[in-house]
Design a protein around this motif. Structure first.
Motif, PDB file in Angstrom:
ATOM      1  N   PRO A  62      -6.483  11.219  -5.363  1.00  0.00           N
ATOM      2  CA  PRO A  62      -5.935  10.048  -4.664  1.00  0.00           C
ATOM      3  C   PRO A  62      -7.019   9.308  -3.883  1.00  0.00           C
ATOM      4  CG  PRO A  62      -5.323  12.065  -3.526  1.00  0.00           C
ATOM      5  CD  PRO A  62      -5.977  12.486  -4.814  1.00  0.00           C
ATOM      6  N   LEU A  63      -6.927   7.985  -3.873  1.00  0.00           N
ATOM      7  CA  LEU A  63      -7.866   7.167  -3.108  1.00  0.00           C
ATOM      8  C   LEU A  63      -7.512   7.107  -1.630  1.00  0.00           C
ATOM      9  CD1 LEU A  63      -8.479   4.138  -5.502  1.00  0.00           C
ATOM     10  CD2 LEU A  63      -9.979   6.090  -5.062  1.00  0.00           C
ATOM     11  N   ILE A  64      -6.228   7.366  -1.307  1.00  0.00           N
ATOM     12  CA  ILE A  64      -5.757   7.349   0.080  1.00  0.00           C
ATOM     13  C   ILE A  64      -5.203   8.719   0.416  1.00  0.00           C
ATOM     14  CG2 ILE A  64      -4.125   6.304   1.699  1.00  0.00           C
ATOM     15  CD1 ILE A  64      -4.243   3.760   0.100  1.00  0.00           C
ATOM     16  N   ASP A  65      -5.586   9.247   1.564  1.00  0.00           N
ATOM     17  CA  ASP A  65      -5.126  10.563   1.998  1.00  0.00           C
ATOM     18  C   ASP A  65      -3.599  10.603   2.010  1.00  0.00           C
ATOM     19  OD1 ASP A  65      -4.691  13.013   3.124  1.00  0.00           O
ATOM     20  OD2 ASP A  65      -5.664  12.576   5.037  1.00  0.00           O
ATOM     21  N   PRO A  66      -2.949  11.430   1.185  1.00  0.00           N
ATOM     22  CA  PRO A  66      -1.477  11.432   1.119  1.00  0.00           C
ATOM     23  C   PRO A  66      -0.807  11.827   2.430  1.00  0.00           C
ATOM     24  CG  PRO A  66      -2.451  12.587  -0.768  1.00  0.00           C
ATOM     25  CD  PRO A  66      -3.555  12.343   0.208  1.00  0.00           C
ATOM     26  N   ALA A  67      -1.517  12.553   3.289  1.00  0.00           N
ATOM     27  CA  ALA A  67      -0.908  13.013   4.540  1.00  0.00           C
ATOM     28  C   ALA A  67      -0.835  11.919   5.601  1.00  0.00           C
ATOM     29  CB  ALA A  67      -1.684  14.207   5.096  1.00  0.00           C
ATOM     30  N   GLN A  68      -1.602  10.826   5.429  1.00  0.00           N
ATOM     31  CA  GLN A  68      -1.671   9.795   6.467  1.00  0.00           C
ATOM     32  C   GLN A  68      -1.496   8.399   5.879  1.00  0.00           C
ATOM     33  OE1 GLN A  68      -1.747  10.455   9.578  1.00  0.00           O
ATOM     34  NE2 GLN A  68      -2.418  12.581   9.678  1.00  0.00           N
ATOM     35  N   VAL A  69      -0.695   8.267   4.836  1.00  0.00           N
ATOM     36  CA  VAL A  69      -0.562   6.979   4.162  1.00  0.00           C
ATOM     37  C   VAL A  69      -0.064   5.868   5.093  1.00  0.00           C
ATOM     38  CG1 VAL A  69       0.631   5.739   2.301  1.00  0.00           C
ATOM     39  CG2 VAL A  69      -0.332   7.990   1.872  1.00  0.00           C
ATOM     40  N   VAL A  90       0.835  -1.207   0.000  1.00  0.00           N
ATOM     41  CA  VAL A  90       0.000   0.000   0.000  1.00  0.00           C
ATOM     42  C   VAL A  90       0.866   1.251   0.000  1.00  0.00           C
ATOM     43  CG1 VAL A  90      -1.722   1.300   1.311  1.00  0.00           C
ATOM     44  CG2 VAL A  90      -1.923  -1.170   1.104  1.00  0.00           C
ATOM     45  N   LEU A  91       1.942   1.243   0.786  1.00  0.00           N
ATOM     46  CA  LEU A  91       2.830   2.408   0.828  1.00  0.00           C
ATOM     47  C   LEU A  91       3.439   2.683  -0.539  1.00  0.00           C
ATOM     48  CD1 LEU A  91       4.665   1.844   4.242  1.00  0.00           C
ATOM     49  CD2 LEU A  91       3.122   3.717   3.677  1.00  0.00           C
ATOM     50  N   ARG A  92       3.863   1.623  -1.220  1.00  0.00           N
ATOM     51  CA  ARG A  92       4.471   1.792  -2.544  1.00  0.00           C
ATOM     52  C   ARG A  92       3.434   2.152  -3.603  1.00  0.00           C
ATOM     53  NH1 ARG A  92       9.821   2.683  -2.142  1.00  0.00           N
ATOM     54  NH2 ARG A  92      10.854   1.110  -0.837  1.00  0.00           N
ATOM     55  N   GLY A  93       2.235   1.617  -3.468  1.00  0.00           N
ATOM     56  CA  GLY A  93       1.247   1.822  -4.512  1.00  0.00           C
ATOM     57  C   GLY A  93       0.326   2.995  -4.305  1.00  0.00           C
ATOM     58  N   ALA A  94       0.368   3.623  -3.123  1.00  0.00           N
ATOM     59  CA  ALA A  94      -0.550   4.728  -2.823  1.00  0.00           C
ATOM     60  C   ALA A  94      -0.477   5.866  -3.842  1.00  0.00           C
ATOM     61  CB  ALA A  94      -0.296   5.247  -1.411  1.00  0.00           C
ATOM     62  N   PRO A  95       0.722   6.285  -4.277  1.00  0.00           N
ATOM     63  CA  PRO A  95       0.760   7.388  -5.260  1.00  0.00           C
ATOM     64  C   PRO A  95       0.069   7.066  -6.577  1.00  0.00           C
ATOM     65  CG  PRO A  95       2.911   7.073  -4.231  1.00  0.00           C
ATOM     66  CD  PRO A  95       2.075   5.901  -3.851  1.00  0.00           C
ATOM     67  N   TYR A  96      -0.091   5.785  -6.896  1.00  0.00           N
ATOM     68  CA  TYR A  96      -0.689   5.384  -8.158  1.00  0.00           C
ATOM     69  C   TYR A  96      -2.172   5.030  -8.029  1.00  0.00           C
ATOM     70  CZ  TYR A  96       4.317   4.824  -8.953  1.00  0.00           C
ATOM     71  OH  TYR A  96       5.672   5.041  -9.022  1.00  0.00           O
ATOM     72  N   LEU A  97      -2.684   5.004  -6.788  1.00  0.00           N
ATOM     73  CA  LEU A  97      -4.093   4.685  -6.568  1.00  0.00           C
ATOM     74  C   LEU A  97      -4.913   5.972  -6.645  1.00  0.00           C
ATOM     75  CD1 LEU A  97      -3.766   2.149  -3.593  1.00  0.00           C
ATOM     76  CD2 LEU A  97      -4.116   1.634  -6.022  1.00  0.00           C
ATOM     77  N   THR A  98      -5.450   6.233  -7.796  1.00  0.00           N
ATOM     78  CA  THR A  98      -6.216   7.456  -8.009  1.00  0.00           C
ATOM     79  C   THR A  98      -7.528   7.127  -8.718  1.00  0.00           C
ATOM     80  OG1 THR A  98      -5.111   7.863 -10.132  1.00  0.00           O
ATOM     81  CG2 THR A  98      -4.139   8.876  -8.159  1.00  0.00           C
ATOM     82  N   LEU A  99      -8.488   8.029  -8.576  1.00  0.00           N
ATOM     83  CA  LEU A  99      -9.772   7.917  -9.266  1.00  0.00           C
ATOM     84  C   LEU A  99     -10.112   9.302  -9.820  1.00  0.00           C
ATOM     85  CD1 LEU A  99     -12.255   6.233 -10.004  1.00  0.00           C
ATOM     86  CD2 LEU A  99     -13.282   6.944  -7.824  1.00  0.00           C
ATOM     87  N   ARG A 100     -10.088   9.403 -11.155  1.00  0.00           N
ATOM     88  CA  ARG A 100     -10.343  10.670 -11.831  1.00  0.00           C
ATOM     89  C   ARG A 100      -9.375  11.750 -11.382  1.00  0.00           C
ATOM     90  NH1 ARG A 100     -17.011  10.891 -11.581  1.00  0.00           N
ATOM     91  NH2 ARG A 100     -17.372   8.955 -12.785  1.00  0.00           N
TER      92      ARG A 100
END
Length: 337
Positions: free
Chosen positions: A144-151, A131-141
């Motif tokens: 980001p799907l995951i809050d970047p401040a609290q990954v 999840v940490l590695r893939g968070a920057p690539y998890l987006t919708l339109r």
């Protein structure tokens, strides 16, 4: 977007479920304890919004809740003083038979599953890294799907949730078992489960009220601040002592860094702030090996393993702690400046 509030809701649901199960068994003090812990987790956003709006009741309610937790923890740990009657003895015997049957079932399940038991536990770090590695690539339109401040914290919550699902699949258990076993573990640990959270909050309070500045003035009056080694020793030992008092290096770090680390070492002697932060935290964690206030490290194992000596974990750890403190101070003197 998945935020930290969703993770808090899951935690609140666990504590609320533990409260309901204890309530059904008429364990009033324990049920009240977990219900109070669940409230700020479930209703944290409205409480925070009310506090930011300038109302006073959130702070007063949280303070009353902390006092209530202390009272309920005391009440929950007390047993009856009267000699048991025939009905109580019969109930105790039935409970012992049930416990023996449960233990036998667990041993049979462990023999059947063997190494598969470790899969859910090992899945937590694996999922968290993914999840940490893939968070920057998890987006919708584009969002980001995951809050970047609290990954990191959100990744930990996701990993724990998915590991629970995996554990249910591996063990072929019903979903309710996740709650019942979680309640059993929480009841076994008791008040120690929330102590790290309370101590971390205390560290934030200390920092906000200027304790770090007071420490800086006190240290400046006691040690020669023009000596970087003296400041380094004061910072390292201060981290150990404050961690031992507060039970958590996360709680001690902002206080000692604001009081000694930044003004005396970084600004005064040009210490590397990144190295100071990492090695300072490591030195602080030596203090967790020395104190019962670090409940999750030194009290919980005693409770779960039913050890006779409540300080047995600390007695085994203190030589390692002393050696690590000395080693960390030497390493810090070599790499900070």
């Amino acid at each position: 977007m998945l935020t930290l509030s969703h993770v808090f809701l899951l935690l609140g649901a666990l504590f609320l479920g533990a409260a309901i199960l204890n309530l059904r068994e008429r364990r009033w003090a324990t049920a009240g304890f977990w219900a109070i812990v669940a409230v700020p987790l479930v209703a944290g956003d409205p409480i925070l919004a009310a506090a930011k709006a300038g109302t006073r009741w959130p702070a007063q309610a949280m303070g009353a809740g902390v006092i209530a937790l202390a009272v309920l923890a005391t009440l929950g740990g007390r047993g009856g003083r009267r000699a048991p009657g025939a009905a109580a003895i019969a109930a105790a015997n039935a409970a012992a038979i049930d416990a023996a049957a449960i233990d036998a079932a667990r041993e049979a399940s462990a023999s059947r599953l063997r190494g598969w038991l470790f899969v859910p536990a090992l899945a937590i770090p694996a999922i968290m890294i993914a999840v940490l590695r893939g968070a920057p690539y998890l987006t919708l339109r584009g969002a980001p799907l995951i809050d970047p401040a609290q990954v990191p914290l959100i990744a930990l919550g996701l990993a724990a949730t998915l590991a629970l699902i995996l554990a249910l699949v591996v063990t072929r258990s019903q979903p309710i078992h996740g709650l019942t076993e979680g309640r059993r573990l929480l009841d076994s640990i008791g008040w120690a489960a929330v102590l790290p959270m309370l101590l971390a909050t205390l560290g934030t309070v200390f920092t906000a009220t200027g304790v770090g500045d007071a420490i800086a003035h006190l240290v400046g009056a006691v040690i020669p601040t023009d000596s970087r080694i003296a400041c380094l020793v004061a910072y390292g030992l201060g981290m150990v002592v404050f961690t031992a008092i507060m039970g958590n290096a996360f709680a001690a770090f902002p206080v000692m860094t604001a009081g000694i680390g930044l003004p005396l070492l970084v600004h005064g002697h040009g210490a590397n702030p990144a190295a100071l932060g990492s090695l300072g935290m490591l030195t602080g964690y030596c203090g967790t090996l020395l104190t019962p206030m670090a409940a999750n490290f030194n009290v919980v194992p005693v409770l779960l393993l039913e050890l006779r000596d409540e300080y047995s974990v600390i007695r085994m750890q203190w030589p390692t702690a002393i050696a690590l403190i000395a080693t960390n101070l030497i390493v810090m003197s070599m790499v900070l400046f």
